[in-house]
Design a protein around this motif. Sequence first.
Motif, mmCIF file in Angstrom:
data_model
loop_
_atom_site.group_PDB
_atom_site.id
_atom_site.type_symbol
_atom_site.label_atom_id
_atom_site.label_comp_id
_atom_site.label_asym_id
_atom_site.label_seq_id
_atom_site.Cartn_x
_atom_site.Cartn_y
_atom_site.Cartn_z
ATOM 1 N N GLY A 139 18.458 29.467 14.730
ATOM 2 C CA GLY A 139 18.907 29.866 13.405
ATOM 3 C C GLY A 139 18.127 29.203 12.290
ATOM 4 N N GLY A 140 18.691 29.270 11.092
ATOM 5 C CA GLY A 140 18.016 28.698 9.941
ATOM 6 C C GLY A 140 18.087 27.189 9.882
ATOM 7 N N GLY A 141 19.243 26.621 10.289
ATOM 8 C CA GLY A 141 19.414 25.180 10.210
ATOM 9 C C GLY A 141 19.405 24.482 11.543
ATOM 10 N N THR A 142 19.842 25.178 12.591
ATOM 11 C CA THR A 142 19.934 24.562 13.917
ATOM 12 C C THR A 142 19.467 25.531 14.986
ATOM 13 N N THR A 143 19.192 24.971 16.151
ATOM 14 C CA THR A 143 18.983 25.755 17.362
ATOM 15 C C THR A 143 20.084 25.369 18.344
ATOM 16 N N GLU A 144 20.807 26.374 18.825
ATOM 17 C CA GLU A 144 21.883 26.152 19.785
ATOM 18 C C GLU A 144 21.362 26.464 21.184
ATOM 19 N N LEU A 145 21.477 25.496 22.071
ATOM 20 C CA LEU A 145 21.007 25.638 23.445
ATOM 21 C C LEU A 145 22.172 25.475 24.404
ATOM 22 N N ALA A 146 22.195 26.281 25.456
ATOM 23 C CA ALA A 146 23.289 26.167 26.423
ATOM 24 C C ALA A 146 22.896 26.788 27.748
ATOM 25 N N VAL A 147 23.591 26.333 28.786
ATOM 26 C CA VAL A 147 23.591 27.011 30.073
ATOM 27 C C VAL A 147 24.988 27.585 30.247
ATOM 28 N N LEU A 148 25.051 28.888 30.499
ATOM 29 C CA LEU A 148 26.333 29.584 30.547
ATOM 30 C C LEU A 148 26.747 29.886 31.980
#
Length: 324
Positions: free
Chosen positions: A149-158
């Motif tokens: 995104g603009g302010g953060t990057t969200e990372l995950a394993v689902l």
Amino acid sequence: MPKMNVIVDMGTSNVSVFCKNLLLREPNIALIRRKNGAELVAFGSDALNMVGVTDENCSFICPVSDGVIVNSEVAGLIIAHCLNKVLSKKLFTAIKIYAVIPCGLSVAERESAEAAFYKAGYKDVTLVESVLGFLPFVDGAGTAVADIGGGTTELAVLTDKGILSGCSLNVGGKEIDRRVKDKVLDIYNLAISEFAAEKLKTEIGSLYDNNAASMSVAGRGVLDKSVRREDISAENIKGPISFCYKKIVDVAESLFTTIPSGMVRDVAARGIYFGGGGAAIHGLQDFVTKYLGINAYIDPEPETVILRGIDKLIESGKTESFHK
């Protein structure tokens, strides 16, 4: 009467409201006048058009920083304004809000997000971590996802049930813009706006080597203070762009060490699925494969994948992973 479901993403760069396939998306900036409290004078593109023509009682405020609502009062005014444009309260007496948030917010940050909606007049609010929006688009358990995104990057394993492991990284489009701006200043002695830096990033920025593209931008020379234009080469701004994306893949690699070894094999087989505006950068798939050794997939409509995915989960009743 059944409730009307509305998904709201108060992002660092943009506010997005999704309701019955209707999307409202505006820059997340407000022009506020303060006399007897805060008054919303203009919002989004309208606010940007008023830069330089406001009185001393007005100020421009961005209520979200690095994915976190830092000014719930102004955020509440924006939410009320956006929902009034999208909804007709004469038709819908009951409204259910699904508010998109980053992974791993603190209790205080979650309360700040909820407070903004309460101040806008909406009490029925469910917080939804953004990466859950990928669930309808990925193939089974053990898939890595990234929302840039603009302010953060969200990372995950689902997994099929939700988030197995995830984190939020304070690297996004805004930081890339700032670094591009600094690089242009360093190489060309030209001070440009962050808006111009963003244009450079989106128009000619890439993660490919030997990109011969260039683009002319206007700025102010730091030596003689004159306004001039320069042709900026893609190769000269590749460094700051690559630096930020390398941070993202490094954190993704670290994230994989937190999951069971059997799940790591699943991730290696299925690859990593990207969304968010930052996923549109040229060369991302090859870049990820080079550093992580796995395939990368980019949603065909990366800027709206989270909203569309959460809408699919709501419509199918698969909301057990949401925060009530």
